[in-house]
Scaffold this active site. Structure first.
Site, mmCIF file in Angstrom:
data_model
loop_
_atom_site.group_PDB
_atom_site.id
_atom_site.type_symbol
_atom_site.label_atom_id
_atom_site.label_comp_id
_atom_site.label_asym_id
_atom_site.label_seq_id
_atom_site.Cartn_x
_atom_site.Cartn_y
_atom_site.Cartn_z
ATOM 1 N N PHE A 118 -76.961 -14.079 -9.015
ATOM 2 C CA PHE A 118 -78.319 -14.403 -8.570
ATOM 3 C C PHE A 118 -79.216 -13.184 -8.480
ATOM 4 O O PHE A 118 -80.444 -13.303 -8.512
ATOM 5 C CB PHE A 118 -78.274 -15.109 -7.198
ATOM 6 N N LYS A 166 -74.470 -19.296 -18.543
ATOM 7 C CA LYS A 166 -74.418 -20.069 -17.288
ATOM 8 C C LYS A 166 -74.991 -19.167 -16.203
ATOM 9 O O LYS A 166 -74.302 -18.338 -15.635
ATOM 10 C CB LYS A 166 -72.958 -20.445 -16.976
ATOM 11 N N SER A 199 -69.461 -11.382 -7.923
ATOM 12 C CA SER A 199 -68.678 -10.795 -6.839
ATOM 13 C C SER A 199 -67.238 -10.535 -7.289
ATOM 14 O O SER A 199 -66.744 -11.164 -8.235
ATOM 15 C CB SER A 199 -68.689 -11.728 -5.637
ATOM 16 N N CYS A 221 -76.206 -4.503 -6.934
ATOM 17 C CA CYS A 221 -74.825 -4.023 -7.025
ATOM 18 C C CYS A 221 -74.785 -2.500 -7.045
ATOM 19 O O CYS A 221 -73.736 -1.903 -6.874
ATOM 20 C CB CYS A 221 -74.149 -4.571 -8.270
HETATM 21 P P1 NAD Z 1 -71.005 -14.848 -7.346
HETATM 22 O O1 NAD Z 1 -69.705 -14.252 -7.717
HETATM 23 O O2 NAD Z 1 -71.062 -15.751 -6.171
HETATM 24 O O3 NAD Z 1 -71.591 -15.713 -8.579
HETATM 25 C C1 NAD Z 1 -71.695 -15.166 -9.880
HETATM 26 C C2 NAD Z 1 -71.613 -16.299 -10.895
HETATM 27 O O4 NAD Z 1 -70.336 -16.932 -10.781
HETATM 28 C C3 NAD Z 1 -72.660 -17.391 -10.683
HETATM 29 O O5 NAD Z 1 -73.102 -17.844 -11.940
HETATM 30 C C4 NAD Z 1 -71.881 -18.473 -9.940
HETATM 31 O O6 NAD Z 1 -72.378 -19.769 -10.197
HETATM 32 C C5 NAD Z 1 -70.480 -18.318 -10.485
HETATM 33 N N1 NAD Z 1 -69.443 -18.657 -9.507
HETATM 34 C C6 NAD Z 1 -69.498 -18.503 -8.157
HETATM 35 N N2 NAD Z 1 -68.332 -18.891 -7.602
HETATM 36 C C7 NAD Z 1 -67.533 -19.293 -8.607
HETATM 37 C C8 NAD Z 1 -66.196 -19.790 -8.672
HETATM 38 N N3 NAD Z 1 -65.463 -19.958 -7.565
HETATM 39 N N4 NAD Z 1 -65.679 -20.086 -9.874
HETATM 40 C C9 NAD Z 1 -66.407 -19.924 -10.995
HETATM 41 N N5 NAD Z 1 -67.671 -19.453 -10.997
HETATM 42 C C10 NAD Z 1 -68.233 -19.141 -9.819
HETATM 43 O O7 NAD Z 1 -72.046 -13.647 -7.194
HETATM 44 P P2 NAD Z 1 -73.550 -13.723 -6.680
HETATM 45 O O8 NAD Z 1 -73.541 -13.963 -5.209
HETATM 46 O O9 NAD Z 1 -74.359 -14.601 -7.550
HETATM 47 O O10 NAD Z 1 -74.022 -12.219 -6.987
HETATM 48 C C11 NAD Z 1 -73.821 -11.148 -6.101
HETATM 49 C C12 NAD Z 1 -72.565 -10.384 -6.438
HETATM 50 O O11 NAD Z 1 -72.648 -9.907 -7.767
HETATM 51 C C13 NAD Z 1 -72.378 -9.139 -5.580
HETATM 52 O O12 NAD Z 1 -71.024 -9.015 -5.269
HETATM 53 C C14 NAD Z 1 -72.827 -8.007 -6.495
HETATM 54 O O13 NAD Z 1 -72.277 -6.741 -6.204
HETATM 55 C C15 NAD Z 1 -72.352 -8.503 -7.797
HETATM 56 N N6 NAD Z 1 -73.049 -7.876 -8.900
HETATM 57 C C16 NAD Z 1 -72.378 -6.943 -9.618
HETATM 58 C C17 NAD Z 1 -73.016 -6.301 -10.652
HETATM 59 C C18 NAD Z 1 -72.303 -5.272 -11.472
HETATM 60 O O14 NAD Z 1 -72.852 -4.878 -12.474
HETATM 61 N N7 NAD Z 1 -71.114 -4.839 -11.103
HETATM 62 C C19 NAD Z 1 -74.359 -6.597 -10.951
HETATM 63 C C20 NAD Z 1 -75.000 -7.561 -10.200
HETATM 64 C C21 NAD Z 1 -74.339 -8.193 -9.173
#
Ligand code: NAD
Length: 497
Positions: free
Chosen positions: A151, A175, A228, A283
């Site tokens: 997000f 997605k 995450s 991040c």
């Molecule tokens: P998230 O892991 O909750 O969601 C990321 C994606 O995965 C979304 O599209 C979501 O719909 C999907 N998703 C969520 N739970 C899932 C599951 N159980 N099974 C399958 N798909 C699932 O992350 P978020 O809250 O959207 O984003 C924030 C996180 O992303 C933070 O931890 C941040 O550090 C990380 N992030 C990392 C980077 C990087 O480059 N390392 C960049 C941006 C964000």
């Protein structure tokens, strides 16, 4: 009035969902739901993958110059309409205009990089490895790749992935986060306007149901994921077990080490912008300052003095410097760390809950916590909000031990006037991206982005040269052509060389 629904984008057109499942999309600055987004079923994912697979055949064989043209035109559309995209990002994510514009600008860099695809796909050639034998390498597209995004950068992270994946000749099923899904649909529409054939980029919205199907679908060759750490780890394990190429970028806990010789005003300014920009939901946000020696005595008051001036407000306020958090639940969870930190023995210097922002938006003011230690939850957890912790250590070696002992290894920074100390740090530290007097060292688009340890699962970083490598597979050709002088048929070549 009926709630607006955000549809999928499949095969070149907006496609209403059929699963009957939907999720809410809020305006975080007002706290009101502004739309709902369709959640794809496994069957709808299958439909998108089938359309992508059909489109990938022609697109993968298209001339490189044609692909570059699409990206040059796409770049112009993005530049001309960047304010529209930034406003859309701001309305669903909550980030303030400066942050939204910055995100779009960093995304455009990736489009510019992808426009150079004819150069990026050049192979290597060794002439004459044996008599009449040459060896050369080419890189070819994978077919259909999945892109799953978080997000916090609803325009930039999709652009990290789709630019290189498409320029390399693949079709994509994207997605996006279900929390702010409109930006990616707009990007898909604009790419088509730029000349991308229908079906090369498809956007399916949804949750675990859609992601699970992408991970098991036999026609998905590779998966790029950013999100995450627990989800990244699971995606990597499941995707690779299904035989796919996977790069899964996870969470972070980024440390900014401040040595006693640093310019403390510059370090305080950097800490404030890097910790609280985009409400700490980056991040690469700095979430821990590691103050070495007596640096803490000067740095903590300098940061605290700056915090009352951070203007918190909605994205519609052009002067706002920090917006709300993404959801009410996330805001409350972030706020809960303030009591927890106090209970664990840290010192809450500035408590963001005391800053009252009118209305029902998911706002939380900026917080500063001093005397954090490595055993505290406020240190160990990725809080992902406007909360900055300060750990005080005695020496450079203690600082290095702390950073290297952390679970995560995304970015880090050192602030010092000593070039030798900085050089030693860049060598010693176990993080993928290092800033020297730069708090958020996100690489430019012609390098690649990626962390170490629990911040990345897989072996290629994202975008830049690693992106081209990830989205193509190599082929090496060994060819033998006898010298025409030895031909049985007279081709007019002299018989001797
Ligand atoms: P998230 O892991 O909750 O969601 C990321 C994606 O995965 C979304 O599209 C979501 O719909 C999907 N998703 C969520 N739970 C899932 C599951 N159980 N099974 C399958 N798909 C699932 O992350 P978020 O809250 O959207 O984003 C924030 C996180 O992303 C933070 O931890 C941040 O550090 C990380 N992030 C990392 C980077 C990087 O480059 N390392 C960049 C941006 C964000």
């Amino acid at each position: 009035m009926a709630m607006r629904t955000i549809p999928h984008f499949i095969g070149g057109r907006e496609t209403p969902g059929r699963s009957g499942r939907r999720g809410p999309v809020f305006n975080p600055a007002t706290g009101e739901q502004q739309a709902e987004v369709d959640f794809a079923s496994a069957e709808e994912v299958d439909q998108a993958v089938a359309i992508a697979a059909a489109a990938a055949r022609a697109w993968g064989a298209s001339p490189l110059g044609k692909r570059a043209d699409v990206f040059f035109r796409f770049r112009q559309i993005l530049v001309d309409r960047k304010a529209e995209l930034a406003d859309l990002v701001s309305s669903e994510h909550g980030k303030v205009p400066g942050d939204a514009a910055g995100e779009v600008a960093r995304g455009i860099e990736n489009v510019e990089f992808a426009a150079g695809i004819p150069h990026l796909l050049k192979g290597e050639y060794s002439e004459g490895v044996s008599t009449g034998v040459d060896v050369y390498s080419i890189r070819q597209p994978l077919g259909v790749v999945a892109a799953i995004t978080p997000f916090n950068f609803p325009a930039m992270v999709p652009l990290w992935m789709i630019s290189n994946a498409i320029a390399c000749g693949n079709a994509v099923v994207l997605k996006p986060s279900e929390k702010d899904p409109s930006g990616p649909v707009l990007l898909a529409r604009w790419l088509e306007e730029a000349g991308l054939p229908a079906g090369v980029l498809n956007v399916v919205h949804g949750d675990k149901v859609a992601v699970d199907r992408l991970l098991e679908h036999p026609d998905i060759a590779a998966v790029s994921f950013v999100g995450s750490t627990p989800v990244a780890r699971a995606i990597y394990q499941r995707g690779t077990a299904a035989g796919k190429r996977v790069q899964a970028l996870g969470g972070a806990k980024n440390h900014m080490v401040v040595l006693p010789d640093a310019d403390m005003d510059a370090a305080a300014d950097a800490a404030v912008s890097a910790a609280y920009g985009s409400a700490g939901e980056r991040c690469m946000a700095i979430s821990v300052v590691v103050a070495v020696g007596d640096a803490g005595d000067r740095l903590v008051p300098a940061i605290a003095a700056r915090l009352p001036k951070v203007r918190v407000g909605p994205g519609t306020d052009p002067k706002a410097e920090m917006g709300p958090l993404i959801t009410r639940e996330h805001r409350d969870k972030v706020a809960s760390y303030l009591d927890l930190a106090a209970r664990e023995g840290a010192s809450v210097v500035v408590d963001g809950r005391k800053q009252i922002i009118a209305g029902n938006g998911f706002f939380l003011g900026v917080s500063l916590i001093d005397r954090v230690t490595a055993s505290m939850a406020v240190y160990k957890d990725e809080i992902f909000g406007p909360v900055l912790g300060v750990v005080r250590v005695a020496s450079y070696d203690d600082a290095l031990e702390l950073v290297n002992g952390n679970l995560y290894g995304n970015g880090t920074a050192i602030f010092t006037r000593d070039g030798g100390a900085a050089r030693r740090f860049q060598h010693d530290v176990t993080c993928g991206m290092v800033g020297i007097n730069v708090p958020i060292p996100v690489p430019v688009a012609y390098f690649s982005f990626g962390g170490w340890k629990a911040s990345l699962f897989g072996d290629t970083h994202i975008y830049g040269p690693d992106g081209v490598k990830f989205y193509t597979r190599g082929k090496v050709i060994t060819s033998r052509w006898p010298d025409p002088a030895t031909s049985q048929i007279d081709l007019g070549f002299p018989q001797t060389r």
